[in-house]
Motif scaffolding. Sequence first.
Motif, PDB file in Angstrom:
ATOM      1  N   TYR A   1      -2.729   4.642 -18.423  1.00 35.91           N
ATOM      2  CA  TYR A   1      -2.674   3.444 -17.600  1.00 35.91           C
ATOM      3  C   TYR A   1      -3.766   3.518 -16.534  1.00 35.91           C
ATOM      4  CZ  TYR A   1       2.028   2.414 -19.420  1.00 35.91           C
ATOM      5  OH  TYR A   1       3.096   2.129 -20.231  1.00 35.91           O
ATOM      6  N   GLU A   2      -4.324   2.364 -16.210  1.00 30.59           N
ATOM      7  CA  GLU A   2      -5.127   2.268 -14.994  1.00 30.59           C
ATOM      8  C   GLU A   2      -4.153   2.315 -13.810  1.00 30.59           C
ATOM      9  OE1 GLU A   2      -8.280   2.175 -14.504  1.00 30.59           O
ATOM     10  OE2 GLU A   2      -9.226   1.554 -16.394  1.00 30.59           O
ATOM     11  N   VAL A   3      -4.519   3.056 -12.786  1.00 32.20           N
ATOM     12  CA  VAL A   3      -3.632   3.215 -11.631  1.00 32.20           C
ATOM     13  C   VAL A   3      -4.311   2.646 -10.397  1.00 32.20           C
ATOM     14  CG1 VAL A   3      -2.417   4.855 -10.159  1.00 32.20           C
ATOM     15  CG2 VAL A   3      -2.557   5.262 -12.608  1.00 32.20           C
ATOM     16  N   ASP A   4      -3.574   1.835  -9.640  1.00 33.28           N
ATOM     17  CA  ASP A   4      -4.064   1.267  -8.384  1.00 33.28           C
ATOM     18  C   ASP A   4      -3.200   1.827  -7.260  1.00 33.28           C
ATOM     19  OD1 ASP A   4      -4.840  -0.294  -6.216  1.00 33.28           O
ATOM     20  OD2 ASP A   4      -5.101  -2.104  -7.416  1.00 33.28           O
ATOM     21  N   MET A   5      -3.837   2.550  -6.336  1.00 31.38           N
ATOM     22  CA  MET A   5      -3.095   3.186  -5.238  1.00 31.38           C
ATOM     23  C   MET A   5      -3.333   2.485  -3.900  1.00 31.38           C
ATOM     24  SD  MET A   5      -1.528   5.726  -6.704  1.00 31.38           S
ATOM     25  CE  MET A   5      -0.990   6.622  -5.259  1.00 31.38           C
ATOM     26  N   ARG A   6      -3.897   1.254  -3.914  1.00 34.38           N
ATOM     27  CA  ARG A   6      -4.289   0.610  -2.664  1.00 34.38           C
ATOM     28  C   ARG A   6      -3.112   0.134  -1.824  1.00 34.38           C
ATOM     29  NH1 ARG A   6      -8.510  -3.655  -4.916  1.00 34.38           N
ATOM     30  NH2 ARG A   6      -6.921  -3.675  -6.563  1.00 34.38           N
ATOM     31  N   LEU A   7      -1.900   0.133  -2.377  1.00 31.22           N
ATOM     32  CA  LEU A   7      -0.747  -0.318  -1.597  1.00 31.22           C
ATOM     33  C   LEU A   7      -0.099   0.812  -0.800  1.00 31.22           C
ATOM     34  CD1 LEU A   7       0.918  -2.823  -4.080  1.00 31.22           C
ATOM     35  CD2 LEU A   7      -0.244  -3.341  -1.943  1.00 31.22           C
ATOM     36  N   ARG A   8      -0.660   2.025  -0.874  1.00 28.99           N
ATOM     37  CA  ARG A   8      -0.132   3.120  -0.056  1.00 28.99           C
ATOM     38  C   ARG A   8      -0.464   2.866   1.418  1.00 28.99           C
ATOM     39  NH1 ARG A   8      -4.936   5.259  -2.348  1.00 28.99           N
ATOM     40  NH2 ARG A   8      -6.258   6.456  -0.889  1.00 28.99           N
ATOM     41  N   PRO A   9       0.246   3.524   2.324  1.00 30.76           N
ATOM     42  CA  PRO A   9      -0.036   3.330   3.747  1.00 30.76           C
ATOM     43  C   PRO A   9      -1.518   3.518   4.075  1.00 30.76           C
ATOM     44  CG  PRO A   9       1.982   4.578   3.488  1.00 30.76           C
ATOM     45  CD  PRO A   9       1.397   4.400   2.108  1.00 30.76           C
ATOM     46  N   SER A  10      -2.090   2.544   4.772  1.00 25.98           N
ATOM     47  CA  SER A  10      -3.503   2.531   5.166  1.00 25.98           C
ATOM     48  C   SER A  10      -4.447   2.357   3.983  1.00 25.98           C
ATOM     49  CB  SER A  10      -3.878   3.797   5.951  1.00 25.98           C
ATOM     50  OG  SER A  10      -3.081   3.918   7.100  1.00 25.98           O
ATOM     51  N   GLY A  11      -3.931   2.000   2.802  1.00 23.79           N
ATOM     52  CA  GLY A  11      -4.768   1.690   1.642  1.00 23.79           C
ATOM     53  C   GLY A  11      -5.637   2.849   1.216  1.00 23.79           C
ATOM     54  N   ASN A  12      -6.870   2.534   0.820  1.00 23.89           N
ATOM     55  CA  ASN A  12      -7.768   3.572   0.297  1.00 23.89           C
ATOM     56  C   ASN A  12      -8.139   4.614   1.334  1.00 23.89           C
ATOM     57  OD1 ASN A  12      -7.825   2.569  -2.287  1.00 23.89           O
ATOM     58  ND2 ASN A  12      -9.628   1.275  -1.929  1.00 23.89           N
ATOM     59  N   SER A  13      -7.984   4.293   2.600  1.00 24.12           N
ATOM     60  CA  SER A  13      -8.318   5.271   3.644  1.00 24.12           C
ATOM     61  C   SER A  13      -7.138   6.178   3.981  1.00 24.12           C
ATOM     62  CB  SER A  13      -8.785   4.544   4.904  1.00 24.12           C
ATOM     63  OG  SER A  13      -7.739   3.732   5.427  1.00 24.12           O
ATOM     64  N   GLY A  14      -5.972   5.898   3.427  1.00 20.32           N
ATOM     65  CA  GLY A  14      -4.790   6.690   3.735  1.00 20.32           C
ATOM     66  C   GLY A  14      -4.634   7.894   2.831  1.00 20.32           C
ATOM     67  N   LEU A  15      -3.640   8.722   3.163  1.00 21.50           N
ATOM     68  CA  LEU A  15      -3.339   9.894   2.341  1.00 21.50           C
ATOM     69  C   LEU A  15      -2.872   9.454   0.960  1.00 21.50           C
ATOM     70  CD1 LEU A  15      -1.371  12.042   4.946  1.00 21.50           C
ATOM     71  CD2 LEU A  15      -3.703  12.436   4.146  1.00 21.50           C
ATOM     72  N   LEU A  16      -3.206  10.248  -0.055  1.00 20.74           N
ATOM     73  CA  LEU A  16      -2.781   9.911  -1.415  1.00 20.74           C
ATOM     74  C   LEU A  16      -1.265   9.990  -1.539  1.00 20.74           C
ATOM     75  CD1 LEU A  16      -3.749   9.232  -4.285  1.00 20.74           C
ATOM     76  CD2 LEU A  16      -3.749  11.687  -4.781  1.00 20.74           C
ATOM     77  N   VAL A  17      -0.658  10.977  -0.857  1.00 17.72           N
ATOM     78  CA  VAL A  17       0.801  11.152  -0.879  1.00 17.72           C
ATOM     79  C   VAL A  17       1.284  11.226   0.555  1.00 17.72           C
ATOM     80  CG1 VAL A  17       2.721  12.543  -1.718  1.00 17.72           C
ATOM     81  CG2 VAL A  17       0.582  12.472  -3.017  1.00 17.72           C
ATOM     82  N   SER A  18       2.295  10.429   0.891  1.00 19.69           N
ATOM     83  CA  SER A  18       2.862  10.437   2.241  1.00 19.69           C
ATOM     84  C   SER A  18       4.285  10.946   2.192  1.00 19.69           C
ATOM     85  CB  SER A  18       2.865   9.023   2.828  1.00 19.69           C
ATOM     86  OG  SER A  18       1.568   8.495   2.913  1.00 19.69           O
TER      87      SER A  18
END
Length: 969
Positions: free
Chosen positions: A769-786
């Motif tokens: 799957y293509e994965v989009d992680m931009r909805l994590r806290p602070s988007g692309n500038s945020g930590l990958l895992v919070s």
Amino acid sequence: MQQAEQFYTSVPAALHPLLERNLARIEDALSGLDTPPEALNTQLARVLVGSDYVAEQLQRHPEWLAELLSSGDLQQAYADSAYAERLQALLSEITDEKELHRQLRLFRQREMVRLIWRDLNRLSDMRGTTRELSRLADACIDRTLDWLYDQACQRWGVPHSRPDADGQRHPQRMVVLGMGKLGADELNLSSDIDLIFSFPANGETDGERKNLDNQDFFIRLGQKLIQALDNQTVDGFVFRVDMRLRPFGSAGPLACSFAAMEGYYQDQGRDWERYAMIKARVVAGDKAAGAELVQLLRPFVYRKYIDFSAFESLRDMKAMINREVRRKGLDQNVKLGAGGIREVEFIAQAFQLIRGGRDAELQQRELLNILPQLPEKVGMPTEAVTELTEAYTFLRNVEHGIQAIADKQTQELPADDEGRARLAFAQGYADWEALAQELDSSRAAVSRHFADVIAPAEEDEAGPEDLRTEWLALWQGMMDDAAAQAFLQEQGYNEPSVALKALQDLKGLRTVQVLQKVALERLEAVLPPLLEQAGQCDNPEVTLERVLVLVQAVLRRSAYFVLLAENPAALKQLVRLCSASAWFAEQLAKQPVLLDELIDPRTLYAPPNQTELRTELRQQLLRIPEDDIEQLMETLRYFKHAHMLRVAASDITGVLPLMRVSDYLTWLAEAVLEAVLEIAWRNLTEKHGTPQKSAGVPCDPDFIIVGYGKVGGIELSYGSDLDLVFLHDAAANLETDGDRPIANSVFFNRLGQRIIHILNTFTPSGILYEVDMRLRPSGNSGLLVSSLSAFRDYQQKDAWTWEHQALVRARVVAGSPALAERFQAVREEILARPRDEDQLRSEVVEMREKMRKHLGSKPADDAPAVFNLKQDRGGIVDIEFMVQYLVLRYAQERPGMMRWTDNIRILASIEHEGLLASNEVELLREAYKAYRAAGHRQTLQNRSGVLGEEAMREYREDVSAIWQRLLGH
């Protein structure tokens, strides 16, 4: 012979003369007994009627009967190691080769008396007998080889490999592969043994006088081994040895190195040798090196793809055997004749060759371990497997009965009255007629199932031979263009010139022109029915174009042509589905291995439910070594592609409604994500140990994958990517508990990276799957895992309104159930926050306007107006924003609105709470479903989600009106 009268009572009168003859032969053996136990009467009578060989051996060695009875050996099975241990004790003091031969033969004859006695009296079942016979052969080969190797080393020196990089030379020992029935632990009462001799590496011996090349040494050793086992002496023989299965057959060297073996099978191995190699087993010599050899040869036997060419080669082998049967008059042969043992073996081994490369459970040697798997693996009816198992067991018992008579390697049913009567009695039947009836019934069942599996594919009713000839004449350029176009038009093509050009373009490809003869024959076997089926579609030229793209993709893997030729129903499904969907055709061209999914309509049009999906994937992954990440990734990809194909087939044909399609696609993603998390977690914890939730309390795993958007809303489509957020709940100041500890934060960050790697990496089977992680806290500038607490703080203090809107469709799709509950509590806390109605409305409208401006349709001045299903006014996103607005506006006072994440059920909650009129909710629901259905259709045709300007006009206007009333803009 007065004492012997008691033996006659259980034997038919017609067999009394035979029994009397054999009783006379063992008179000395009987006289050496104390009063025979009552149980011996019927057992001995059955053995003496069933086996002249036993009578002969007890005549020559009368002491054996008393010894066998007193030892209890007749009444119990041996442990697997018993033969080797007994033989080792016999050979330990022998120094003379002639005495070696004698002791081997006496050992074998004594054990054969025991085995025949136990088999005829059913003190051992068929599998028990064949396994013990195989262990007896193993012991004779291995212990004899050890004895002869020691003697050879004393005479010629110890063979060593050539010096390695460190200058070291390593001692070499022979590896003996048992083939055929010996390899499969299925040896019969008078079988020869098929052997192959090999050794690890070239080099030479370290003899004092003269050095021998390793090959010369092992050839001499092999000759000695054959003589010890095969030579007929006054004491008989041990086992007849057949070496014809070795590389190059009788013309090849008696022993060759591992490298030579691998090179031969890679370059020159033939189909029948693959068939033979299924049963290969290391039976003697260097077992560790032998295991390496078997692994080297495995790719030759088991192809990574679904190999339907096995049907063709096995059919050819069976035809050759049938010719031999007719030539030699072997129709009464229970092994080679119609409905015989060999046909059962062919059925099982066909599926092993076809699917064994993808399913390690089929990589077994014993036939009765394979047959029970066929219902699950290939859809063979359970009743058919039961019939085959019973018939095979019965025929093998009859085979043993035939061979027990004189220890001869024959499977011919007796033709004389006495022979028939004694075989029937020995097998427990009242007379020959009863046994013959069972034989006929069993062989008929085997023939029927063999025909279903391996017999030539039936001629397609709609494609008689003359029509096939015309198709081939067109393909081969034997028609001029005018005649070819006229023929194509007759066959349903609306634009025959287009179809003809497509065929001519295919034929002109360099790949086609250099095809080997076998591959070309396979292509020409499948083209006529493919072309004919395409001509019967509503869009014949389009269908032909799509099908020929697939043909071009598999030109170098012609086994797929065999698959289609062998399965006319699968071919029809292929054409039908390619006609209906460009996406479907493209997926098959990218992943031809998925053609296998077309074979069984029971699975093609019946996707499994959520639990079945998880169970099936778990079972497939269990067959892969846990440390083989590459193979695990390939298995995940095949599983995903195969099930997506099944869903698409059901979608295209209308078997599944839209909502169920999305359900299945979402469940599929969830099953994959759970498996990927488990693989990544296991991989990291093996390296670094488990992160700590609190001091001394390990995480298990206190990690979740949160799905947003379509996966969160249970609305996945075929090309959807996954909007994901990774959360954990471990202490930030602790570390893992392994030998190479790392901080918890580092561990979870690597875990997220590993998950994305497994999902996103492009392999020969594509990506998961293509994965989009931009909805994590602070988007692309945020930590990958919070951490969950950090996620909560962000949502309370820093998140934008659009991020709270996204949270409406967020749910946990994999990971810790306990942490999932805590996440749900945080989600509800955030969604239920009090909000100023005007500010909320303003922020929702502002974000929607930005999206329309940047993502909506922008046709050029001279282009017709269009409608973007998702982003234009009155489209999908308008409905989603209204639903999200109402949840954020009213969740505090109406908590039931936070329960669901999919728009359809949230709309039901909105109606239940009276926030919109029922007619408005119904309109939004129907419009949303219509938009999504149109989007599915566009995807299946490989088109964008943009329609003509007039499309869905009424829905768009009604949705826009509700938007205007609700949000005032």
